[in-house]
Design an enzyme around this catalytic site. Structure first.
Site, PDB file in Angstrom:
ATOM      1  N   ARG A 238      -8.356   2.573 -84.723  1.00 16.54           N
ATOM      2  CA  ARG A 238      -9.655   2.008 -85.040  1.00 16.54           C
ATOM      3  C   ARG A 238     -10.555   2.155 -83.828  1.00 16.54           C
ATOM      4  O   ARG A 238     -10.145   1.893 -82.693  1.00 16.54           O
ATOM      5  CB  ARG A 238      -9.541   0.520 -85.445  1.00 16.54           C
ATOM      6  N   GLU A 267     -19.464   5.358 -89.410  1.00 20.85           N
ATOM      7  CA  GLU A 267     -19.012   6.549 -90.143  1.00 20.85           C
ATOM      8  C   GLU A 267     -19.825   6.685 -91.423  1.00 20.85           C
ATOM      9  O   GLU A 267     -20.006   5.693 -92.135  1.00 20.85           O
ATOM     10  CB  GLU A 267     -17.521   6.433 -90.467  1.00 20.85           C
ATOM     11  N   HIS A 286     -12.406  11.229 -89.489  1.00 22.01           N
ATOM     12  CA  HIS A 286     -11.507  10.226 -90.071  1.00 22.01           C
ATOM     13  C   HIS A 286     -10.596  10.849 -91.132  1.00 22.01           C
ATOM     14  O   HIS A 286     -10.595  10.447 -92.297  1.00 22.01           O
ATOM     15  CB  HIS A 286     -12.287   9.050 -90.657  1.00 22.01           C
TER      16      HIS A 286
END
Length: 321
Positions: A238, A267, A286
């Site tokens: 994270r 994001e 991601h």
């Protein structure tokens, strides 16, 4: 009238292919939205008529403010059994059932090693040079054998990371606030007495912690000062575990050699963000969990969750974060 179900953030246009959504018809009508919707008002307009929403991890946050604007929402299905982007108290207050799915842990491990190897052997820059008829060989790679991998966190993913590192002939050490020497020994890993000790001895530092108030910004400006000048930092966990401003400064000033990143505080990453252009950053959007096997599990279990909820016996309930 059938219920409406929307699948959000289907970036690859594949959600409908990985599960039999037609099995929900005629009780439920399913459709997917492929583009991420940043604007809260636009998102409400797009999904306000839906009783069921399927989301992928933290791609779209479900805050108390958003949930308040969705009076028709009854079931929220997320991939995974933990999603920090859902306000669970607000969901409960609005009578929204929240269900999750199982997931394999090998996919993040695989991507983490892709980032490590990509940085160590300059894969992206060498490939780009080859494609553009540039210089033939530009960099001397870093051999992993004999190097030290420092793991921040030694849970399921961290333990798998250690196994791969040992196969490469690396020395592995680990630290976290709740890690015991006995746990480290069962993984064949050196237990480090402090985070500072791990940072000072590791050639590659890989983060495998759960984000919490205790771990937020656990790597701050002081931590970057403690790392080796040639160290590489890898974060597929994270973003908020690392102080992003401190990391960017360390990369710009070459206090560390490089970073491999798959997670970001915002994001999709803004177009003008420095992490898009720093030459010593290898970044992916991601992708840690974005694999065929994970998607099949996520979407098939999402369909199962909806069927179970329709029959009054919801599966894989998430009651709190």
């Amino acid at each position: 009238m059938p219920l409406n179900c929307v699948i959000l953030d289907d970036y690859q246009h594949v959600a409908m292919d990985f599960a039999d959504w037609s099995s929900l018809f005629p009780q439920v009508r399913v459709f997917a939205l492929h583009a991420h919707i940043d604007d809260p008002q636009a998102l409400v307009r797009a999904i306000a008529h839906c009783e069921i929403v399927v989301i992928m991890r933290e791609r779209t946050p479900f805050s108390a403010h958003l949930l308040e604007k969705l009076p028709n929402l009854q079931l929220l299905v997320t991939s995974g059994m933990r999603n920090a982007a859902i306000d669970m108290a607000a969901a409960s207050a609005h009578g929204v059932t929240v269900c999750g799915t199982t997931s394999g842990s090998s996919s993040p491990v695989e991507l983490t090693w892709a980032l490590i190897l990509g940085l160590a052997r300059h894969i992206v820059t060498e490939n780009r040079s080859l494609q553009e008829n540039g210089p033939w060989q530009q960099y001397v790679g870093v051999s992993l054998q004999g190097k030290t991998l420092g793991l921040l966190g030694l849970g399921k993913i961290g333990a798998q990371m250690a196994q791969v590192a040992q196969a490469f002939g690396m020395h592995v050490c680990a630290w976290s606030q709740h890690l015991s020497a006995a746990r480290a020994a069962t993984c064949g890993v050196q237990y480090m007495p402090s985070q500072a000790a791990l940072l000072a001895t590791s050639d590659i530092i890989s983060i495998h912690l759960v984000l919490s108030e205790r771990t937020r910004h656990v790597l701050d400006a002081v931590a970057f000062q403690q790392m080796k000048p040639g160290a590489m930092l890898i974060n597929t966990s994270r973003a908020a575990i690392v102080d992003q401003h401190a990391m960017i400064a360390a990369l710009q000033q070459k206090k560390i050699a490089a970073a491999g990143l798959d997670v970001f505080e915002v994001e999709p990453l803004p177009a003008d963000h420095p992490l898009r252009t720093l030459p010593n950053v290898l970044a992916t959007p991601h992708l840690g969990y974005v694999t065929d096997s994970n998607y099949r599990t996520y979407f098939c279990e999402a369909v199962e969750n909806i069927h179970a909820w329709l029959h009054g016996a919801p599966l894989r309930l998430i009651d709190s974060q």
